[in-house]
Design an enzyme around this catalytic site. Structure first.
Site, PDB file in Angstrom:
ATOM      1  N   PRO A  12     -10.462   5.262  21.261  1.00 28.51           N
ATOM      2  CA  PRO A  12      -9.224   4.553  20.929  1.00 28.51           C
ATOM      3  C   PRO A  12      -8.822   4.842  19.491  1.00 28.51           C
ATOM      4  O   PRO A  12      -9.679   5.052  18.638  1.00 28.51           O
ATOM      5  CB  PRO A  12      -9.589   3.076  21.100  1.00 28.51           C
ATOM      6  CG  PRO A  12     -10.946   3.034  21.687  1.00 28.51           C
ATOM      7  CD  PRO A  12     -11.586   4.355  21.478  1.00 28.51           C
ATOM      8  N   CYS A  13      -7.539   4.875  19.247  1.00 29.27           N
ATOM      9  CA  CYS A  13      -7.066   5.179  17.894  1.00 29.27           C
ATOM     10  C   CYS A  13      -6.713   3.887  17.176  1.00 29.27           C
ATOM     11  O   CYS A  13      -5.553   3.548  17.007  1.00 29.27           O
ATOM     12  CB  CYS A  13      -5.860   6.103  17.946  1.00 29.27           C
ATOM     13  SG  CYS A  13      -5.315   6.648  16.325  1.00 29.27           S
ATOM     14  N   GLN A  14      -7.720   3.146  16.766  1.00 32.92           N
ATOM     15  CA  GLN A  14      -7.443   1.959  15.966  1.00 32.92           C
ATOM     16  C   GLN A  14      -6.946   2.391  14.588  1.00 32.92           C
ATOM     17  O   GLN A  14      -7.346   3.425  14.082  1.00 32.92           O
ATOM     18  CB  GLN A  14      -8.711   1.108  15.782  1.00 32.92           C
ATOM     19  CG  GLN A  14      -9.396   0.735  17.087  1.00 32.92           C
ATOM     20  CD  GLN A  14     -10.614   1.609  17.311  1.00 32.92           C
ATOM     21  OE1 GLN A  14     -10.587   2.787  17.005  1.00 32.92           O
ATOM     22  NE2 GLN A  14     -11.662   1.037  17.866  1.00 32.92           N
TER      23      GLN A  14
END
EC number: 2.1.1.37
Length: 454
Positions: A58-60
């Site tokens: 995920p691209c937090q």
């Protein structure tokens, strides 16, 4: 990677259902928590040495405070844990995958930090991401009729190249959306019939009575409009039936009555100039369409009960993107918040995990879980034991297309061949890719699940 001669030494999937599917097919456990197994402070536990690291994450949002701090800035994100593994083992090749939005304007900072971190760890990597989709590949190279643009960041361990990469931006990406493969034309040569089961009856994929009604209504609209449009194509702009209610004559019509009286003329509404320009444009086009054809549209709307509770607001919209298709039942459809979208049945939009699945007009049903697995390049021997179809749809919507991974990895190894042939381990990667077949299906056709479950 296994098909290229590799042996998996570590896999992690925190979703229990997905981990069960993984182990049932490959005989290798995947359930775990990478935040516990890999941390730069606590050490990299349970992750053995390896030559190739593949990861999706995920691209937090990363920190944007002041100067970029490379790996330190990724702390608290899953990319930090991936970077911890890379720092501990320095695999020869790293292949990261993410959604197209990773390189969108909202995530420019995150992308640049990922590249900076990889270079900080000694990796030869391009400033330009690899963006690719399975529909661009012909079937003989592992492609599939699905538009699924994904970002890949591929890197080779080569500390001696990093300084030059910082100056010049690194190598070209391994693959690109503009790549071509002979005379293959996705718009001409793909058709979803290539992967569909030849049956209308697939349990759990039937359309509801309401869905049939909405599609049949808009299909009749298409049939009515074709002769009225003469030589012009059907409208490509979003058709908003609710916009027609802005005509002052429309609210006066008794839509629940047995018969409808069509007014002799209609009064063109005024467009609110404070609305966004795109909405003004759509309203003007819808007003013009209705003003020219209201004598046909009003009886149609009455017959199909468009302005009653039978039609929710989101179903009173049609996005016709199927060019010269004769009928909605000849298209692929999606019931979206923005309306009923119809496309030509050459390839599907990306499978997604949280919205409704594609409706195959020619089958009068939704695409089946098995058919979604084929779109992701998985063989029919691939099993999904003891789980509801909703879980399979979600997993396929979250998955990565096999053919694209195969193609991008091979293209990366070919691009960095000279670097990779300088060492014994890396030369083995080059040889494995060089001796592999053109398509992963050659290998996957021999796949036998580790768990013999239907």
């Amino acid at each position: 990677m296994k098909a290229l001669g590799g042996e998996c030494v570590y896999a992690v999937e925190i979703d229990k259902q997905a981990a069960k599917v993984y182990e049932a097919n490959w005989g290798h456990p995947a359930l775990g928590d990478i935040t516990l197994d890999a941390d730069d402070d606590l050490g990299v536990m349970n992750v053995p040495p390896h030559d190739v690291l593949c990861a999706g994450f995920p691209c937090q949002p990363f920190s944007k405070s002041g100067a970029q701090r490379g790996m330190d800035e990724t702390r608290g994100t899953l990319f930090f844990n991936i970077a911890s593994i890379i720092k501990a083992h320095r695999p020869s090749v790293v292949m990261l995958e993410n959604v197209r939005n990773l390189i969108g304007p909202r995530h420019e900072h995150e992308y640049s930090v990922i590249i900076e971190t990889l270079r900080e760890l000694g990796y030869h990597v391009s400033d330009i991401p690899t963006v690719f989709s399975p529909h661009l590949l012909p079937p003989e190279l592992g492609g599939a009729p699905q538009v699924r643009e994904r970002v890949f960041i591929t890197a080779t361990y080569a500390p001696h190249e990093v300084r030059k990469d910082l100056e010049l931006g690194g190598p070209l990406p391994a693959a690109a959306m503009a790549d071509t493969f002979g005379d293959f034309d996705p718009k001409r040569d793909w058709h979803i019939e290539d992967l569909l089961d030849d049956t209308h009856n697939v349990p759990g994929c039937d359309l509801t009575e309401s869905e049939n009604h909405w599609i049949s209504a808009w299909d009749e609209f298409v049939q009515i409009m074709r002769p009225l449009m003469a030589d012009r194509p059907l409208p490509g702009f979003p058709i908003w039936a609710d916009a027609w209610m802005d005509f002052p004559e429309m609210p006066k019509i008794r839509w629940n009555a047995d018969r409808v009286t069509v007014p002799s003329k209609v009064t063109m509404p005024t467009v609110d100039l404070e609305l966004p320009a795109w909405k003004q444009s759509h309203l003007r086009k819808n007003y013009d369409l209705f003003a020219r054809h209201f004598e046909a549209i009003i009886p149609w709307a009455h017959q199909w009960k468009v302005y009653t509770d039978v039609f929710p607001a989101s179903r009173r919209k049609l996005e016709w993107q199927a060019q010269d298709a004769k009928s909605l039942w000849d298209t692929v459809m999606h019931l979206r918040p923005s309306g009923l979208r119809a496309k030509k049945p050459n390839y599907l939009p990306a499978l997604v995990a949280i919205t409704q699945t594609s409706i195959i007009g020619s089958r009068e049903r939704r695409i089946s879980p098995r058919e979604t697995a084929r779109l992701q390049g998985l063989p029919d021997s691939f099993v999904f034991p003891d789980q509801p179809d909703s879980a399979t749809y979600r997993q396929m919507g979250n998955g990565v297309n096999v053919g694209v991974v195969w193609h991008v990895f091979k293209a990366h190894v070919e691009r960095d061949r000279d670097i990779l042939t300088s060492g014994r381990k890396t030369d083995a990667i080059v040889q494995a890719v060089a001796s592999s077949p053109d398509t992963p299906s050659t290998v996957l056709s021999k796949h036998v699940p580790a768990l013999d479950t239907p």
